[in-house]
Every structure is written in structure tokens, then in C-alpha cells.
Design a protein around this motif. Structure first.
Motif, short mmCIF file in Angstrom:
data_model
loop_
_atom_site.label_atom_id
_atom_site.label_comp_id
_atom_site.label_asym_id
_atom_site.label_seq_id
_atom_site.Cartn_x
_atom_site.Cartn_y
_atom_site.Cartn_z
N ILE A 1 35.57 -17.93 20.34
CA ILE A 1 34.79 -17.19 21.33
C ILE A 1 34.96 -15.69 21.12
N GLY A 2 36.21 -15.28 20.89
CA GLY A 2 36.46 -13.86 20.66
C GLY A 2 35.76 -13.35 19.41
N LYS A 3 35.81 -14.16 18.35
CA LYS A 3 35.18 -13.75 17.10
C LYS A 3 33.67 -13.68 17.23
N LEU A 4 33.10 -14.65 17.90
CA LEU A 4 31.65 -14.63 18.08
C LEU A 4 31.22 -13.46 18.96
N SER A 5 32.07 -13.11 19.93
CA SER A 5 31.71 -12.03 20.84
C SER A 5 31.86 -10.65 20.20
N SER A 6 32.88 -10.50 19.32
CA SER A 6 33.14 -9.19 18.74
C SER A 6 32.45 -9.00 17.39
N LYS A 7 32.55 -10.01 16.52
CA LYS A 7 31.99 -9.87 15.18
C LYS A 7 30.49 -9.98 15.17
N TYR A 8 29.95 -10.81 16.03
CA TYR A 8 28.51 -11.04 16.06
C TYR A 8 28.00 -10.65 17.44
N ASN B 1 25.30 -9.65 18.44
CA ASN B 1 23.92 -9.97 18.77
C ASN B 1 23.74 -11.43 19.22
N LEU B 2 24.82 -12.21 19.27
CA LEU B 2 24.73 -13.57 19.82
C LEU B 2 24.68 -13.49 21.35
N THR B 3 23.74 -14.21 21.92
CA THR B 3 23.61 -14.21 23.38
C THR B 3 24.69 -15.11 23.99
N PRO B 4 24.95 -14.97 25.29
CA PRO B 4 25.94 -15.85 25.95
C PRO B 4 25.59 -17.33 25.80
N MET B 5 24.31 -17.66 25.87
CA MET B 5 23.89 -19.07 25.73
C MET B 5 24.17 -19.57 24.32
N LYS C 1 27.79 -20.38 23.92
CA LYS C 1 28.11 -21.69 24.51
C LYS C 1 27.72 -22.82 23.57
N VAL C 2 26.52 -22.72 22.99
CA VAL C 2 26.05 -23.76 22.07
C VAL C 2 26.96 -23.83 20.87
N ALA C 3 27.32 -22.66 20.30
CA ALA C 3 28.19 -22.63 19.12
C ALA C 3 29.54 -23.27 19.41
N ALA C 4 30.07 -23.03 20.60
CA ALA C 4 31.38 -23.61 20.96
C ALA C 4 31.30 -25.13 21.03
N LEU C 5 30.21 -25.66 21.57
CA LEU C 5 30.05 -27.11 21.68
C LEU C 5 29.80 -27.73 20.31
N VAL C 6 29.07 -27.01 19.43
CA VAL C 6 28.86 -27.51 18.06
C VAL C 6 30.19 -27.58 17.34
N HIS D 1 18.22 -22.85 19.58
CA HIS D 1 19.46 -22.04 19.61
C HIS D 1 20.26 -22.21 18.33
N ARG D 2 20.34 -23.45 17.83
CA ARG D 2 21.09 -23.68 16.58
C ARG D 2 20.44 -22.91 15.42
N TYR D 3 19.11 -22.89 15.40
CA TYR D 3 18.40 -22.16 14.33
C TYR D 3 18.74 -20.65 14.41
N LYS D 4 18.72 -20.12 15.61
CA LYS D 4 19.02 -18.68 15.79
C LYS D 4 20.46 -18.36 15.43
N ILE D 5 21.38 -19.32 15.79
CA ILE D 5 22.79 -19.10 15.47
C ILE D 5 23.00 -19.04 13.97
N ARG D 6 22.39 -19.99 13.26
CA ARG D 6 22.52 -20.03 11.79
C ARG D 6 21.95 -18.73 11.18
N THR D 7 20.83 -18.26 11.73
CA THR D 7 20.22 -17.02 11.20
C THR D 7 21.14 -15.83 11.40
#
Length: 415
Positions: free
Chosen positions: A345-352, A354-358, A361-366, A389-395
């Protein structure tokens, strides 16, 4: 019995107090010029063994001014006159000093008045003019030096008058330069001479005032007021300055040095300011690094507190006699707490950022191994929404058009 020339002072007119001194000088100079040698074959003219040269008077006065006016006609008559005036004065002043020095040595005199005495006599014998020194003069070896004198038969004024042309300014600049140079050498005081009246411009005589450069203007002003010379006339009197060009060059040099000094000082100030700025930047970086480290430590402490203060109680609660529905909620709560404490969660919030809160959440469950259908049920959204959401996360993670498994990649971020 002495010859009349031996007892009569006829080459210069001086106050009675100076009569004998000047008479002695006259006899010396007369004898000096009595021994003459002409040798045109060698181009020599000598008096008492000292070589002299003859120069046409007009070429060093009227004709010289005319030549300079022609050369500088594009700059105007005033500039041509100024250049002529300064050049002739400098030459004459230098000659006067050199001649005086030579005669002092020959006559073996040291008293200032005795040194002065040969000047007017030598002046007369070399054809410049005769000299009349006025009683108001005060020839002393300090800044109070004051000499008022006439030059009857000045070669410069005579040249203009014989040309039939009347000047609108005093023309006897070489007379002024030579006499001030001789007296300056005699009294060891800086002196300058200004011609205040001139026969070439219609005055009764060629009259001069000699004084220290710092006193000359005041002396001229006082004389002109007593002589009833109009202010507008004596205001135009030229006050020469020995080697004025050199002074101006020195001033320019000093000004340039001053500017260079100012530039250097400004440069030093800028260098010091830049150094202080660099030091401030370094200090700011240190502070920011300390703040980042503190933030990191705070996060770690927060996670540790959750793991130590919350998670044990959740596990204890799971071991109690709770309903099936409560167990589902407890399981979900424990999973969410694990996600909060997860580095992902910390890495996704700081390194990326541009990832939205939703999307986070999806990335954490994946990452936890859930499939799209399960994620849609948990988040209470449609299956298509999760797919999007998965498509946007991968992008955003740079996995688009790559065969990398999203679940595996998210697990690797926790390592």
C-alpha cells in the motif's frame, strides 16, 4: 669705471627690492650670450658652448593655431583652440623648467629669488619678450606665491598683430607656460600662469597672473574686480594646466580601477551570496532528508503499533464463540488490517502517485490472490468495473502489452 650695461637694469623691470639681484643676473646672462658660435655647415648655434635653435615666432603662435584649426575643423574651433593651448603650454612649461634647472647649476645659486632673477633676463635675450614685474607680487616658496607681471613685446601677441588679425582670446600661452615653468623650478612650488589681458585682443598690455593652482582663480577674480574687468570677460580667461591630458588619463585610469574594484566587490558579494545559498540548500536537503526519515520512522512505528496493539486482539476475538456472520466480518477486518500494514500500500501510494484510491484497493485484493468476481463482490461493483481497473493498473505500472502476471508483480513489490 663700469660700462652702462653693467650698472643699468634694462632687460627687465622689477620692484626696487629686487633690483640688485636682477642686475647681477643680467650681467651673468649678458656674458653668457656674448660668446656665440655660428656654424651653418654643421647646423650649429651655440652660446657659451650650449647649443640653441632658432624658431620662427609666428610658427609657434598664430600659424600654429591656424594649422590646428584646419586639422580639427570637423570638431569645431573651440576644440582646436583648446588642443593648441594645452600643447603649447605644456611644451613651454617643460622648456622653462629645463632652462631654469640648467642656469641654476651654471650660476651656482640656491636662493629662490636668485633663481628667479635669471629667468626674465634669459627670456629677453632669447627673444620671447621683455618682463615687467609689478610691486604687488609676492614671490614666496609656498602656496601664497603670487606674481603679477607684463610681457611687453611678447612674440606671440606680436605675431597676431603683424598678421593684421585681432584675437578674441589671450594668445600668449607659451609666454605663460615658460614663465610658470621657470618659477616653479625656482620656488619648488606647483605654479600656473593665466594671461588676463592681451595686446592681440586689443588690451593695453599682455598681463599675467601666476599663482598656485588652488589659488589662481581667486587671484584672477580679485585682480579683475580691482581693474574693473567685466565678470563675463574674466570668466572666459583660460587657466592652463600642465599636462592636463595626463591628469585626465590618470583620472580615467583611476576611474577604471574604481569601477573594476566595484565590480570585484559586487562579484565577491554575489559569490558569498551564492555560497550562503548553497549552504542553505544543503541545510534544507538535510532537513528534508531528516523529515523523510522521520516520516518513514513514524509509518514504521504506526505499523508496528497496529501489529502489536491491534492484531493480537483480533486473533483472540476469533477464538471466542462468535456467530458465522461475525466471523466473516472479523476475517474481512483482519485482511484489511493486513493490507494496511502491507508495504504494498505504501509503495503504491508513494511510487505510483497516479493510482486512484479505488485502484489501490483493487491492486491489494489482486495481490491477495482474489479473482475479478470475488473482488467485484467485496467492493460491491460490477465485473466490468474491476476489469477496467485492472487494465488501468497494468498501464500505470508499465505492464501494458507485457505478459507479466499482475498478481506476481504485486507480490514482488512487497519484497
Amino acid at each position: 669705471m663700469n660700462h652702462p650695461s653693467d650698472t643699468t637694469l634694462n632687460t627687465v623691470s622689477v620692484p626696487d627690492d629686487f633690483h640688485q639681484v636682477f642686475l647681477t643676473a643680467q650681467n651673468y646672462v649678458k656674458n653668457y650670450f656674448s660668446t656665440v658660435q655660428h656654424n651653418p655647415e654643421k647646423g650649429l648655434i651655440k652660446f657659451s658652448g650650449e647649443r640653441y635653435i632658432l624658431v620662427r615666432a609666428a610658427s609657434m603662435s598664430k600659424e600654429f593655431f591656424d594649422m590646428m584649426a584646419l586639422l580639427y575643423k570637423d570638431r569645431g574651433e573651440k576644440e582646436a583652440r583648446t588642443l593648441s593651448f594645452n600643447f603649447l603650454f605644456d611644451i613651454a612649461h617643460s622648456i622653462g623648467k629645463a632652462d631654469a634647472k640648467s642656469f641654476f647649476s651654471k650660476m651656482k645659486v640656491s636662493d629662490p629669488i636668485e633663481k628667479l632673477s635669471a629667468g626674465p633676463v634669459h627670456f629677453a635675450y632669447t627673444g620671447w619678450a621683455s618682463v615687467k614685474i609689478h610691486p604687488l607680487s609676492n614671490p614666496v616658496p609656498n602656496k601664497n606665491f603670487y606674481l603679477i607681471y607684463d610681457h611687453p613685446y611678447s612674440f606671440e601677441a606680436q605675431a597676431w598683430m603683424e598678421n593684421g588679425e585681432k584675437s578674441d582670446f589671450p594668445v600668449c600661452v607659451m609666454n605663460a607656460g615658460y614663465s610658470s615653468g621657470w618659477c616653479e623650478e625656482s620656488f619648488s612650488v606647483s605654479l600656473v600662469t593665466a594671461e588676463i589681458e592681451c595686446r592681440a585682443k586689443g588690451d593695453r598690455h599682455c598681463r599675467f597672473i601666476m599663482a598656485h593652482p588652488s589659488r589662481i582663480k581667486d587671484c584672477i577674480s580679485k585682480y579683475c574686480k580691482k581693474a574693473y574687468i567685466k565678470y563675463k570677460h574674466y570668466k572666459k580667461i583660460d587657466i592652463p594646466e600642465f599636462f592636463k591630458r595626463k591628469r585626465l588619463q590618470d583620472e580615467l585610469k583611476n576611474h577604471r580601477a574604481h569601477l573594476e574594484n566595484l565590480v570585484q566587490r559586487r562579484t565577491d558579494k554575489l559569490r558569498k551570496a551564492n555560497l550562503r545559498l548553497e549552504e542553505a540548500n544543503i541545510a534544507l536537503k538535510v532537513v528534508l532528508k531528516q523529515m523523510e526519515q522521520k516520516e518513514k520512522n513514524d509509518k514504521e512505528n504506526f505499523l508496528i503499533n497496529i501489529k502489536q496493539s491491534v492484531m493480537p486482539y483480533l486473533k483472540q476475538l476469533a477464538q471466542t464463540n462468535i456467530s458465522k456472520g461475525q466471523q466473516v466480518l472479523l476475517d474481512r477486518l483482519e485482511k484489511n488490517m493486513n493490507q494496511i500494514t502491507s508495504p504494498l500500500i505504501g509503495k503504491l501510494s508513494s511510487k505510483y502517485l497516479n493510482l486512484t484510491p479505488m485502484e489501490i484497493k483493487v491492486a491489494a485484493l489482486v495481490k491477495d490472490g482474489m479473482v475479478n468476481k470475488e473482488i467485484a463482490q467485496i467492493l460491491n461493483v460490477s465485473l466490468n468495473t474491476i476489469t477496467s481497473h485492472r487494465y488501468k493498473i497494468r498501464t500505470k505500472l508499465g505492464l501494458k502489452n507485457r505478459k507479466t502476471n499482475l498478481h506476481s508483480y504485486l507480490l514482488s513489490l512487497e519484497e
